[in-house]
Design a protein around this motif. Structure first.
Motif, PDB file in Angstrom:
ATOM      1  N   GLY A   1       5.991 -15.475  26.697  1.00 24.37           N
ATOM      2  CA  GLY A   1       4.764 -15.730  27.076  1.00 24.37           C
ATOM      3  C   GLY A   1       3.926 -14.499  26.768  1.00 24.37           C
ATOM      4  N   THR A   2       4.401 -13.390  27.172  1.00 27.42           N
ATOM      5  CA  THR A   2       3.735 -12.068  26.824  1.00 27.42           C
ATOM      6  C   THR A   2       3.372 -11.863  25.238  1.00 27.42           C
ATOM      7  OG1 THR A   2       4.997 -10.830  28.506  1.00 27.42           O
ATOM      8  CG2 THR A   2       3.936  -9.565  26.886  1.00 27.42           C
ATOM      9  N   GLU A   3       4.315 -12.265  24.499  1.00 21.21           N
ATOM     10  CA  GLU A   3       3.988 -12.087  22.886  1.00 21.21           C
ATOM     11  C   GLU A   3       3.087 -13.255  22.478  1.00 21.21           C
ATOM     12  OE1 GLU A   3       7.435 -11.989  20.678  1.00 21.21           O
ATOM     13  OE2 GLU A   3       8.443 -10.293  21.720  1.00 21.21           O
ATOM     14  N   LEU A   4       3.102 -14.532  23.058  1.00 23.15           N
ATOM     15  CA  LEU A   4       2.080 -15.353  22.848  1.00 23.15           C
ATOM     16  C   LEU A   4       0.743 -14.936  23.442  1.00 23.15           C
ATOM     17  CD1 LEU A   4       3.821 -18.808  23.519  1.00 23.15           C
ATOM     18  CD2 LEU A   4       2.898 -18.093  21.528  1.00 23.15           C
ATOM     19  N   GLU A   5       0.473 -14.295  24.495  1.00 22.31           N
ATOM     20  CA  GLU A   5      -0.634 -13.609  24.990  1.00 22.31           C
ATOM     21  C   GLU A   5      -1.275 -12.592  23.910  1.00 22.31           C
ATOM     22  OE1 GLU A   5      -0.390 -12.095  28.669  1.00 22.31           O
ATOM     23  OE2 GLU A   5       0.247 -13.769  29.711  1.00 22.31           O
ATOM     24  N   TRP A   6      -0.176 -11.907  23.494  1.00 25.26           N
ATOM     25  CA  TRP A   6      -0.905 -10.826  22.364  1.00 25.26           C
ATOM     26  C   TRP A   6      -1.283 -11.491  21.375  1.00 25.26           C
ATOM     27  CZ3 TRP A   6       4.576  -7.883  22.618  1.00 25.26           C
ATOM     28  CH2 TRP A   6       4.563  -7.230  23.964  1.00 25.26           C
TER      29      TRP A   6
ATOM     30  N   TYR B   1      -5.099 -11.263  19.552  1.00 32.07           N
ATOM     31  CA  TYR B   1      -5.631 -11.015  18.227  1.00 32.07           C
ATOM     32  C   TYR B   1      -6.493 -12.014  17.573  1.00 32.07           C
ATOM     33  CZ  TYR B   1      -5.175 -11.057  13.389  1.00 32.07           C
ATOM     34  OH  TYR B   1      -5.259 -11.331  11.879  1.00 32.07           O
ATOM     35  N   LEU B   2      -5.880 -13.298  17.726  1.00 30.65           N
ATOM     36  CA  LEU B   2      -6.700 -14.365  17.049  1.00 30.65           C
ATOM     37  C   LEU B   2      -8.011 -14.574  17.429  1.00 30.65           C
ATOM     38  CD1 LEU B   2      -3.838 -17.209  16.996  1.00 30.65           C
ATOM     39  CD2 LEU B   2      -4.554 -15.911  15.067  1.00 30.65           C
TER      40      LEU B   2
ATOM     41  N   SER C   1      -9.972 -11.949  18.635  1.00 33.16           N
ATOM     42  CA  SER C   1     -10.516 -10.682  18.194  1.00 33.16           C
ATOM     43  C   SER C   1     -11.446 -10.724  16.800  1.00 33.16           C
ATOM     44  CB  SER C   1      -9.403  -9.596  18.169  1.00 33.16           C
ATOM     45  OG  SER C   1      -8.680  -9.610  16.867  1.00 33.16           O
ATOM     46  N   ARG C   2     -10.855 -11.510  15.813  1.00 34.60           N
ATOM     47  CA  ARG C   2     -11.373 -11.632  14.473  1.00 34.60           C
ATOM     48  C   ARG C   2     -11.098 -10.403  13.692  1.00 34.60           C
ATOM     49  NH1 ARG C   2     -14.639 -16.291  13.632  1.00 34.60           N
ATOM     50  NH2 ARG C   2     -15.032 -17.475  15.685  1.00 34.60           N
ATOM     51  N   LYS C   3     -10.233  -9.670  14.253  1.00 33.74           N
ATOM     52  CA  LYS C   3     -10.038  -8.336  13.290  1.00 33.74           C
ATOM     53  C   LYS C   3      -8.746  -8.672  12.368  1.00 33.74           C
ATOM     54  CE  LYS C   3     -11.621  -5.297  16.896  1.00 33.74           C
ATOM     55  NZ  LYS C   3     -11.130  -4.066  17.887  1.00 33.74           N
ATOM     56  N   GLN C   4      -8.507  -7.538  11.593  1.00 36.12           N
ATOM     57  CA  GLN C   4      -7.455  -7.966  10.342  1.00 36.12           C
ATOM     58  C   GLN C   4      -6.245  -7.503  10.986  1.00 36.12           C
ATOM     59  OE1 GLN C   4      -7.877  -9.183   7.419  1.00 36.12           O
ATOM     60  NE2 GLN C   4     -10.085  -9.704   8.191  1.00 36.12           N
ATOM     61  N   PRO C   5      -5.282  -7.881  10.486  1.00 39.40           N
ATOM     62  CA  PRO C   5      -3.862  -7.676  10.976  1.00 39.40           C
ATOM     63  C   PRO C   5      -3.536  -6.163  10.857  1.00 39.40           C
ATOM     64  CG  PRO C   5      -3.450  -9.416   9.416  1.00 39.40           C
ATOM     65  CD  PRO C   5      -5.067  -9.048   9.713  1.00 39.40           C
ATOM     66  N   ALA C   6      -4.142  -5.289   9.891  1.00 41.47           N
ATOM     67  CA  ALA C   6      -3.718  -3.954   9.903  1.00 41.47           C
ATOM     68  C   ALA C   6      -4.032  -3.226  11.133  1.00 41.47           C
ATOM     69  CB  ALA C   6      -4.344  -3.379   8.558  1.00 41.47           C
ATOM     70  N   GLU C   7      -5.193  -3.578  11.942  1.00 37.63           N
ATOM     71  CA  GLU C   7      -5.542  -2.929  13.026  1.00 37.63           C
ATOM     72  C   GLU C   7      -4.764  -3.684  14.350  1.00 37.63           C
ATOM     73  OE1 GLU C   7      -9.791  -3.051  13.600  1.00 37.63           O
ATOM     74  OE2 GLU C   7      -9.990  -3.954  11.718  1.00 37.63           O
ATOM     75  N   TYR C   8      -3.666  -4.323  13.846  1.00 33.06           N
ATOM     76  CA  TYR C   8      -2.982  -4.822  15.046  1.00 33.06           C
ATOM     77  C   TYR C   8      -1.442  -4.425  14.597  1.00 33.06           C
ATOM     78  CZ  TYR C   8      -6.445  -6.817  18.066  1.00 33.06           C
ATOM     79  OH  TYR C   8      -7.343  -7.033  19.104  1.00 33.06           O
ATOM     80  N   LEU C   9      -1.018  -3.746  13.766  1.00 33.39           N
ATOM     81  CA  LEU C   9       0.190  -3.553  13.403  1.00 33.39           C
ATOM     82  C   LEU C   9       1.122  -3.013  14.565  1.00 33.39           C
ATOM     83  CD1 LEU C   9      -0.211  -2.105   9.594  1.00 33.39           C
ATOM     84  CD2 LEU C   9       0.557  -4.521  10.167  1.00 33.39           C
ATOM     85  N   LYS C  10       0.924  -2.503  15.503  1.00 33.60           N
ATOM     86  CA  LYS C  10       1.509  -1.867  16.542  1.00 33.60           C
ATOM     87  C   LYS C  10       2.091  -2.805  17.561  1.00 33.60           C
ATOM     88  CE  LYS C  10       0.130   2.942  15.837  1.00 33.60           C
ATOM     89  NZ  LYS C  10      -0.372   4.032  16.481  1.00 33.60           N
TER      90      LYS C  10
END
Length: 218
Positions: free
Chosen positions: A11-16, A20-21, A23-32
């Motif tokens: 559930g937590t990982e789905l929230e993350w 992200y989806l 946010s409309r940001k690129q994956p590189a900004e969420y690599l952590k």
């Protein structure tokens, strides 16, 4: 529901993932994002599958049973194909069920077989099974192994932890591997060759068997 109840971390990982989806940001900004259960393309999906394949390679080189079963619609991404070739060279048995596009040539190594089944019911399941020295791990998800799925989209695969679900998935996959009526094998010349020469009058039909199996699960 069973997965998320048994493993609240899902559930937590789905929230993350949904944050992200949105946010409309690129994956590189969420690599952590520390995905530990979900395999998400452009984050950890390729690296995690690479680890699973590498483990089978180590087992094969150490004289242990090593096997990979993969069911996909399409297999086209070069790096993943190269990983499968490397595993086959190490002695890993690789059984592929690929319904449509397949850019892997089974003739490269005798440890690889590729079959496809096109029957009455349209199938879109993706299943990944790693033998893991007798303690198999099962994954399902949305991602074919294509450039667009692994590098341009957000696709998700997830592990199956429930033992009963794993047994059911394994039974269904084994039925497909035993199909002789509709299944064709991709040969060294990349031609589809039927397992039986007498048309479709005899042989074992996986889709019919799966229908009856699922119907009787309850």
């Amino acid at each position: 529901h069973v997965l998320f109840t048994a493993r609240p971390a899902f559930g937590t990982e789905l929230e993350w993932l949904f944050e992200y989806l949105q946010s409309r940001k690129q994956p590189a900004e969420y690599l952590k994002i520390p995905f530990r259960h979900l395999l998400v393309s452009q984050f950890n999906l390729i690296s995690r599958f690479d680890e699973l394949i590498s483990r089978e390679i180590r087992n094969a080189r150490n004289g242990r049973p090593a096997r990979i079963i993969i069911k996909l619609n399409n297999l086209q991404e070069r790096a993943m194909i190269s990983r499968l070739y490397k595993a086959a060279e190490a002695g890993v048995t690789i059984e592929l069920i690929v319904r449509s596009i397949c850019c892997l040539a089974p003739g490269v190594n005798k440890n690889i077989t590729v079959r496809r089944i096109v029957d009455r019911y349209l199938e879109h399941g993706r299943v990944f099974i790693f033998h893991n020295d007798g303690q198999p791990e099962y994954y399902m998800g949305s991602a074919d192994w294509m450039n667009r799925n692994l590098h341009s989209r957000i696709e998700v695969c997830f592990p199956i932890y429930d033992k009963k679900n794993c047994e059911e998935i394994n039974e269904i996959i084994q039925l497909q591997l035993n199909d002789t009526r509709k299944a064709v094998l991709l040969n060294d010349e990349l031609e589809n060759k039927r397992l039986l020469d007498d048309g479709e009058e005899t042989g074992f039909a996986a889709q019919e068997a799966i229908y009856n199996y699922v119907r009787n699960l309850e």
